[in-house]
Design an enzyme around this catalytic site. Structure first.
Site, PDB file in Angstrom:
ATOM      1  N   GLU A 267       0.826  -1.211   0.000  1.00  0.00           N
ATOM      2  CA  GLU A 267       0.000   0.000   0.000  1.00  0.00           C
ATOM      3  C   GLU A 267       0.859   1.260   0.000  1.00  0.00           C
ATOM      4  O   GLU A 267       0.471   2.278  -0.578  1.00  0.00           O
ATOM      5  CB  GLU A 267      -0.957  -0.009   1.195  1.00  0.00           C
ATOM      6  CG  GLU A 267      -1.910  -1.199   1.244  1.00  0.00           C
ATOM      7  CD  GLU A 267      -2.716  -1.404  -0.046  1.00  0.00           C
ATOM      8  OE1 GLU A 267      -2.942  -0.412  -0.777  1.00  0.00           O
ATOM      9  OE2 GLU A 267      -3.106  -2.547  -0.327  1.00  0.00           O
ATOM     10  N   HIS A 270       1.627   2.225  -3.496  1.00  0.00           N
ATOM     11  CA  HIS A 270       0.535   3.039  -4.050  1.00  0.00           C
ATOM     12  C   HIS A 270       0.628   4.465  -3.521  1.00  0.00           C
ATOM     13  O   HIS A 270       0.493   5.441  -4.264  1.00  0.00           O
ATOM     14  CB  HIS A 270      -0.819   2.457  -3.637  1.00  0.00           C
ATOM     15  CG  HIS A 270      -1.228   1.220  -4.359  1.00  0.00           C
ATOM     16  ND1 HIS A 270      -1.336   1.147  -5.724  1.00  0.00           N
ATOM     17  CD2 HIS A 270      -1.584  -0.010  -3.884  1.00  0.00           C
ATOM     18  CE1 HIS A 270      -1.747  -0.071  -6.077  1.00  0.00           C
ATOM     19  NE2 HIS A 270      -1.897  -0.788  -4.978  1.00  0.00           N
TER      20      HIS A 270
END
Length: 504
Positions: A267, A270
């Site tokens: 994550e 991202h």
């Protein structure tokens, strides 16, 4: 007193920023829904999201937006400049948006909000029946959406295009067929090879200590906590309300010492992409990842090429070992490295190893195609899921929570999203290979905990552009060729031959 008349571009920019602000407010409510919202607030939250999304959509698709785009399209300016890029991307989004009514957009937002709440309950209680009704409504709306948008070959293409612009289901099928032909023999060869010992990973590991370790790693790699935060959620995800407000979540298992860390690295990949977009693009449609394939390439790069590498654990293993002396005190770094890279078919996608991961995506892609084609009903999914899991991976989920309910994506209405995971895997290897060519001592830098050179290279070559460049343009600019599975297959063969012996 006189007032200066706005130019056409200034007026369009004002509309775009208003739409982006409303969408960001909706995203904030969705983030809260997954992290801190009380369970009883679900009905109100669904209504609020419906209002925000339908209002932003209504503002965007007004005739005036189309008039401004038409007038600006013919202006001569720098094709890679801010104005030209924003007009081009806005025209694409406007053309697509005008095919959907504000009522449909609001209905989709409300339905998926309710479906998310139903999914959480079904997931926690291992009861697909608590979700199937809401999922049927979501699939029905996705079919309506595809028909409204239109397509040349398959209704799935209209949905896929939202996540990977320009891609088609036919192209994805061909990529998957080619990849499967090379991947299956590799999986079979590994299956019959001696397996590394890895049971020590499933001992009891304190969740708070795991959290603290993960947070330190995220700071080291460069996730900016002045402009972002990490929380816990049922399903890890990332979202950005601006380049200066990026939220990521993770999920920690007290019986798997690196599961939470790899979720955090994924994550954060991202998140750093969003944080690294050119600040000049802030508050516009350009200040986003250019496609979910490119987005996923960044999460997989940091999770796998960095986080599962020998160089990374040269830097961090002693620290982790000291935090868990009882569990890891007698485990060598090499033994640990081999264990975290053990190839063993898992029924759960987010726990899958690098080699078998893409088979999970192929399964979901095929089921999505059948749902949109109305070849199967939602009620058939649990049985079909189990059958294909046995066929592709040789494992059977012990229950629906670890089977058909394991992903939140269908509750979100994100049909067409899953193929981008495999595209991201392939692109991550292409991009990382280019980084290693540019940064000739990259492995040594990672082993010393020096991540700034890699992050800065990615910032310049990937993050900075936002949607000014397409995924295809970024890959062709870096590699001088198209998206290809060859670098990923080379990476897999090289890495796993060192663990399992020569691979086909």
């Amino acid at each position: 007193m006189s007032s200066t008349k706005k130019s056409d571009f200034e007026e369009l920019l004002e509309i775009v920023r208003k739409v982006c602000d409303l969408r960001a407010a909706a995203s904030m409510l969705e983030w809260d829904q997954e992290t801190y919202m009380p369970r009883g607030a679900g009905e109100a939250r669904a209504r609020q999201l419906s209002t925000l999304y339908s209002t932003s959509h209504e503002i965007f698709i007004r005739d005036r937006t189309g008039e401004l785009i038409e007038r600006l399209r013919g202006e001569e300016c720098d094709p890679m400049g801010f104005q030209e890029s924003l007009v081009r991307v806005t025209e694409r989004d406007f053309s697509r948006a005008c095919k959907l009514s504000p009522e449909m957009v609001g209905k989709i937002a409300e339905t998926t909000s309710n479906a998310k709440a139903a999914w959480v309950e079904a997931f926690n209680e291992n009861d697909f029946g608590k979700f199937s009704g809401d999922l049927s409504k979501v699939i029905g709306l996705c079919i309506e959406k595809a028909e409204a948008i239109g397509y040349s070959e398959h209704p799935y293409d209209a949905l896929l295009d939202e996540y990977e612009p320009g891609a088609t289901s036919g192209q994805i099928s061909r990529v998957f067929d080619d990849l499967r032909a090379s991947l299956v023999p590799i999986v079979q060869a590994i299956e019959y090879a001696p397996q590394p010992v890895h049971d020590f990973l499933q001992l009891s590991y304190d969740s708070d200590i795991q959290w603290d370790f993960g947070m330190e790693v995220l700071r080291d790699i460069g996730f900016d906590f002045r402009r972002g935060r990490q929380d816990i959620s049922t399903h890890p995800f990332s979202t950005a309300f601006s380049t200066n407000d990026v939220r990521i979540t993770t999920r920690i298992h007290d019986r798997h010492v690196v599961s939470g860390l790899f979720s955090s690295l994924h994550e954060a990949g991202h998140g750093m992409y969003e944080q690294g977009i050119n600040p000049m693009l802030e508050g516009t449609f350009l200040a986003q990842g250019t496609s979910l394939g490119i987005h996923e390439s960044q999460s997989r790069l940091w999770e796998n090429q960095v986080g599962r590498s020998k160089a990374f654990w040269t830097c961090y293993y002693r620290d982790l070992q000291q935090r868990f002396k009882k569990q890891l005190g007698e485990i060598s770094r090499e033994k640990f490295y081999q264990a975290i890279n053990c190839v063993a078919a898992s029924p759960v996608r987010v726990d899958a190893d690098e080699v078998t991961y893409n088979l999970h995506i192929m399964l979901r892609f095929e089921l999505e195609m059948m749902l949109i084609d109305e070849e199967i009903s939602v009620h058939e999914l649990p049985e079909l899921w189990t059958d294909r899991m046995r066929k592709y991976l040789g494992v059977q989920p012990e229950n629906d929570t670890k089977g058909v309910l394991q992903d939140i994506h269908w509750a979100l209405g994100a049909i067409g999203y899953f193929p981008t995971y495999t595209l991201g895997n392939l692109m991550s290897a292409q991009i990382f290979s280019c980084a290693k060519t540019a940064l000739i001592d990259l492995d040594d830098q990672i082993a010393r905990g020096e991540f700034a050179p890699l992050r800065d290279w990615l910032q310049t070559n990937v993050y900075h552009w936002g949607r000014m460049l397409s995924a295809t343009e970024i890959i062709e600019w870096l590699t001088k060729g198209p998206i290809s599975a060859d670098p990923w297959l080379h990476y897999i063969r090289q890495k796993y031959s060192a663990i399992y012996g020569d691979l086909p």
